[in-house]
Design an enzyme around this catalytic site. Sequence first.
Site, PDB file in Angstrom:
ATOM      1  N   THR A   1     -46.033  11.230  10.204  1.00 41.03           N
ATOM      2  CA  THR A   1     -46.356  10.332   9.208  1.00 41.03           C
ATOM      3  C   THR A   1     -46.690   9.177   9.732  1.00 41.03           C
ATOM      4  O   THR A   1     -47.714   8.415   9.038  1.00 41.03           O
ATOM      5  CB  THR A   1     -44.890  10.103   8.608  1.00 41.03           C
ATOM      6  OG1 THR A   1     -44.510  11.338   8.202  1.00 41.03           O
ATOM      7  CG2 THR A   1     -44.972   9.026   7.538  1.00 41.03           C
TER       8      THR A   1
ATOM      9  N   GLU B   1     -16.111  18.078  35.741  1.00 39.97           N
ATOM     10  CA  GLU B   1     -17.210  17.286  35.810  1.00 39.97           C
ATOM     11  C   GLU B   1     -17.806  17.664  37.211  1.00 39.97           C
ATOM     12  O   GLU B   1     -19.013  17.894  37.556  1.00 39.97           O
ATOM     13  CB  GLU B   1     -17.312  15.853  35.445  1.00 39.97           C
ATOM     14  CG  GLU B   1     -17.144  16.010  33.898  1.00 39.97           C
ATOM     15  CD  GLU B   1     -18.085  16.668  32.971  1.00 39.97           C
ATOM     16  OE1 GLU B   1     -18.955  16.953  33.009  1.00 39.97           O
ATOM     17  OE2 GLU B   1     -17.303  17.230  31.693  1.00 39.97           O
TER      18      GLU B   1
END
Length: 637
Positions: A200, A416
């Site tokens: 756009t 983690e």
Amino acid sequence: MNKSYKNFSIVITVGCFIFLLFQMFYNGRENITDIAYSDFLSDVDNGKVSAVAIQGSAVKGVTLDGRVFSTYNPHDEELVKKLIAKKVKITAGPSEEHSSMLHLFLGWLPLLILGGLWFFALRQMQSGGNKALGFGKSKAKLLSEKMGKVTFSDVAGIDEAKSELEEIVDFLKDPNKFRRLGGKIPRGVLLVGSPGTGKTLLARAIAGEANVPFFSISGSEFVEMFVGVGASRVRDMFEQGKRNAPCIIFIDEIDAVGRHRGFGLGGGNDEREQTLNQLLVEMDGFEENNGVIIISATNRPDVLDPALLRPGRFDRQVVVPIPDLNGRDKILRVHLKKVPLSSDVDPLILARGTPGFSGADLANLVNEAALLAARRGKRVVCMDELDDAKDKVMMGAERRSMVMTEEEKKLTAYHEAGHAIVSMNIPESDPIHKATIIPRGRALGMVMRLPEQDRLFDSRIKLEADLSVAAGGRIAEEMIFGLERITAGASSDIDKATKIARLMILEWGMSEKLGFLSYASEGAQEVFLGHSTTTNKNISSSTAKVIDEEIRALIDKTYNRAKEILEDNRNALELLAQGLLEHETLTGEDIKKIVDGQKIVKQKKVTVAKTTKRSKMPSSEYADKPPKITRKSVKKA
């Protein structure tokens, strides 16, 4: 006009109209009696008349008993003398010939006001999104400079797409340059790219550069529930374009109306398909549309009807890709010009740490950094704010208010740490950017890995490394807390690993038993990394069994590899988990130091920065001559 003023004017107009109607109704109720002129003279002689009003030949009066009468004066010159002699109050006015126009106007005034109110009501019904009587008209909006002029200088990082569209602008400015060589400008241009890549923005840049009428409309604005409305709007849009030729018509999200025909619920009579048929006829029918160029944008070119993409309609497809490292650097420089910057800001370092970011993502990153600097009381945006904004965009906002028990923090830290240790011990894995046990977005912890350079495709060895890293968190939980204490925290890792393994076996031919074949379904399917993950229902049961065995074998192979790495590096796992519990967030360099047994000291971030000049970045000449990017220059920066 302001809505409050508009409502106030309606109330005033309706009030005046009601008042005039009341006046007419009140005047019509007066009981006026017509009498003969001789009776009038007799009443005057007998002293029964108290007052008269003479208007030309018309005489109106009131008797002593309050009766109202009217009569006609046959040019009696002695009448006034008789009235004076009898002491009758006399009022005179112009003749009816002089006041007929005024009476006519006053008589028609209520009707004129009623007609004005009706016209105003119709205009109100057609304004905004209602269009009660104009739903067949095109909703294309003429883009003007008041909406903010955008030029090609505001578009960066997609040079190839920009150059193709610059050719269209040159044709509109000087068509003879192309016509003398027999060239014809494309009737339609389709911008194809992922969301946020700047389709756009490119269209708005064309509008700013072309200096021709530019009409903008969305594909969803064609189709309504009324039959034939979409086709009518297409016709009106092209008629509007022909009247303003040469011009550009931009259709955003054309897949809303241009989907493949024959798959709708209404078959060939579906309203959307009728709209598409009209669009096809207008773009390449019997009537010429010289000077009307259609530019459309979509991120789903696979669902568009083939007739829409053939030469003569959308002749040219311009791919607007995700920007590479140089493209991200240029885009960041465009957006960073709009904010005051500290001298430590280096767009190249930031571009290196944002692989896969679209232009919209980078614009959002700069905006988040500006908001973060304002919250911290700074007057310029520093590299710290840009790094924190990057982490927020990539991993989600920190949820420090979330209450976690010490046991949950410990389990998250080991989970983690398991991902990080496996990643560090597989050379093909991407380097670790950051590890945290602070909840971000929907995750309780995260290990973020970033590639050293843009990667156009993934090799089998790289995909197997990703599968092993995904398994590292669950394996660490099992090693430290036991099989009975594992949690559902690895659900996203399991889902990601399963999808990657299915893609490798079903679509990418990475199985020796199944060979160089694709087993993906051709129908509606789930998409992961831009690829289907649904098994073809037309395959035999024996082949399906082999597919399941191959997927399971691939997962088991990478799982066992990750388990072996963690068992061999258990001390490193313990050190890194303790480091995460102490510092909560660690960078890739911090993780390397901790694993090597070094102590790290986390520096507190300065919350107030001194004001500096806006930016010390290179000038716009950079767009033509980008700096040479090397590993040494990046590491030095």
